[in-house]
Write an enzyme that holds these catalytic residues in place. Structure first.
Site, PDB file in Angstrom:
ATOM      1  N   ALA A   1      10.232  -2.927   6.202  1.00 56.95           N
ATOM      2  CA  ALA A   1      10.235  -1.679   6.900  1.00 56.95           C
ATOM      3  C   ALA A   1      10.577  -0.529   6.068  1.00 56.95           C
ATOM      4  O   ALA A   1      11.418   0.408   6.093  1.00 56.95           O
ATOM      5  CB  ALA A   1      11.374  -1.880   7.831  1.00 56.95           C
TER       6      ALA A   1
ATOM      7  N   ASP B   1      -2.305  -1.522  10.044  1.00 58.96           N
ATOM      8  CA  ASP B   1      -2.843  -1.600   8.588  1.00 58.96           C
ATOM      9  C   ASP B   1      -3.356  -2.964   8.351  1.00 58.96           C
ATOM     10  O   ASP B   1      -3.694  -3.210   7.080  1.00 58.96           O
ATOM     11  CB  ASP B   1      -1.323  -1.424   7.790  1.00 58.96           C
ATOM     12  CG  ASP B   1      -1.006   0.239   7.832  1.00 58.96           C
ATOM     13  OD1 ASP B   1      -1.816   0.873   7.965  1.00 58.96           O
ATOM     14  OD2 ASP B   1       0.048   0.364   7.696  1.00 58.96           O
TER      15      ASP B   1
ATOM     16  N   LYS C   1       0.733  -1.133   0.140  1.00 62.78           N
ATOM     17  CA  LYS C   1       0.144  -0.068   0.064  1.00 62.78           C
ATOM     18  C   LYS C   1       0.859   1.257   0.016  1.00 62.78           C
ATOM     19  O   LYS C   1       1.939   1.331   0.190  1.00 62.78           O
ATOM     20  CB  LYS C   1      -0.893  -0.055   1.307  1.00 62.78           C
ATOM     21  CG  LYS C   1      -0.231  -0.104   2.638  1.00 62.78           C
ATOM     22  CD  LYS C   1       0.246   1.519   3.049  1.00 62.78           C
ATOM     23  CE  LYS C   1       0.837   1.637   4.537  1.00 62.78           C
ATOM     24  NZ  LYS C   1       1.572   2.743   4.815  1.00 62.78           N
TER      25      LYS C   1
ATOM     26  N   ALA D   1       3.558  -1.396   4.158  1.00 60.65           N
ATOM     27  CA  ALA D   1       2.837  -2.290   4.928  1.00 60.65           C
ATOM     28  C   ALA D   1       2.949  -3.732   4.621  1.00 60.65           C
ATOM     29  O   ALA D   1       2.091  -4.641   4.532  1.00 60.65           O
ATOM     30  CB  ALA D   1       1.142  -1.868   4.746  1.00 60.65           C
TER      31      ALA D   1
END
Length: 328
Positions: free
Chosen positions: A126, A166, A16, A130
């Site tokens: 990271a 998320d 995302k 997400a």
């Protein structure tokens, strides 16, 4: 006639980007109140869940005393192998939801059925896209089907929210407006396609560290509203979206990683309509007028990032495929 048993479920799940992210302040529980517009892009991870042993006997895990779990992945050292991995956290959370105990001895577990999980990583780790949350959502959907739990996405949402902010969005994907800590989502109509250049840094950035840096900057609650972003995705107007993209966490991410300011400028010089830090960073996403322009921008900035790719949004939600064993 006896039904076939599901023995393998594969879930392909998209990353995302945050088209809009405003921090409204810090809640009493220490979490940050947000207003954010999320949209999936066609960069995917894949989670595969396999049931080993005797799939015909007591397939629903609530009918079993125990369940073994194992995880393999191709994400390297950046992907944890313990319960810090959201795939395993999701699997254990679903077992608890289904009342399967987790306090077994090694000898007892040795006799239990085994579910084997494998994770193919393509979403950067990271990176503010997400990836871990998408993997957790894919795991919940895969195991719900594999184990015959029959919960479905709506019933899985509370469990997803406990895993990460998320994860509820990643269960459905598409485009959504999220509020609260990011777990309260409402679907948003989106027309047309948008084309992005994703610039991935060689080193990740901790989401808690970015929020802590935001607090240290003492910027106060944001009052910016997502209305124009919502109008842009409803109409498919790329120029309107370019003018409305916003991320309150960008300042904090740049404070921790000053080179991000240069990477944003690189995207502009290469022809991007707008470039922002994605979520908590350090990935930079640049909106292009069309796919051809996106590929040209990607070529021009290819040596400025550890990885560059061209993606399209929105990319829908998770896609399930299964393999079944027919009864003898």
């Amino acid at each position: 006639m006896e039904e076939s048993a599901v023995v393998e479920v594969r879930v392909r799940v998209p990353a995302k980007v945050n088209l809009f992210l405003a921090v409204r302040g810090v809640r009493d529980d220490g979490y940050h109140e947000l207003a954010t517009v999320l949209q999936t892009v066609d960069l995917h991870d894949e989670v595969t869940a396999r049931l080993l042993g005797t799939p015909w006997a007591m397939q629903h895990p609530a009918a079993r005393k125990l369940m073994q779990l194992s995880l393999a992945h191709d994400g390297g050292a950046a992907v944890p192998d313990d319960d810090d991995n959201l795939v395993l956290r999701a699997a254990h959370g679903l077992l608890e939801e289904l009342c399967v105990p987790s306090d077994a001895t090694p000898e007892e577990l040795e006799r239990a059925p085994r579910t084997e999980l494998s994770l193919a990583k393509r979403i950067p780790v990271a990176a503010g896209m997400a990836g871990g949350s998408a993997d957790a959502a894919a795991t919940l959907l895969a195991l719900d089907r594999l184990w015959g739990a029959g919960l479905g996405p709506d019933a899985l949402r509370p469990l997803a929210a406990d895993i990460g902010a998320d994860v509820p969005f990643c269960l459905a994907g598409g485009t959504a407006l999220a509020t609260g800590t990011g777990t309260d989502t409402a679907r948003v109509l989106s027309r047309g396609d948008f084309h992005w250049v994703v610039g991935v840094s060689g080193e990740g950035l901790s989401t808690p560290a970015v929020y802590a840096a935001y607090d240290d900057l003492d910027l106060g609650p944001s009052v910016i509203e997502p209305d124009i972003v919502l109008q842009a995705v409803r109409s498919g107007d790329v120029d309107l979206l370019a003018g409305a993209l916003h991320n309150d966490l960008e300042t904090a991410a740049i404070a921790l990683r000053p080179a991000l300011a240069d990477r944003l400028e690189d995207m502009y010089e290469a022809g991007a309509l707008r470039a922002i830090v994605s979520g908590s960073g350090p990935t930079v996403v640049a909106l292009a007028p069309d796919e051809h322009a996106a590929r040209e921008i990607a070529e021009r900035v290819g040596d400025r990032f550890a990885q560059v790719c061209v993606v399209r949004s929105p990319a829908g939600g998770p896609r399930l495929a299964e393999r079944t064993l027919q009864p003898a």
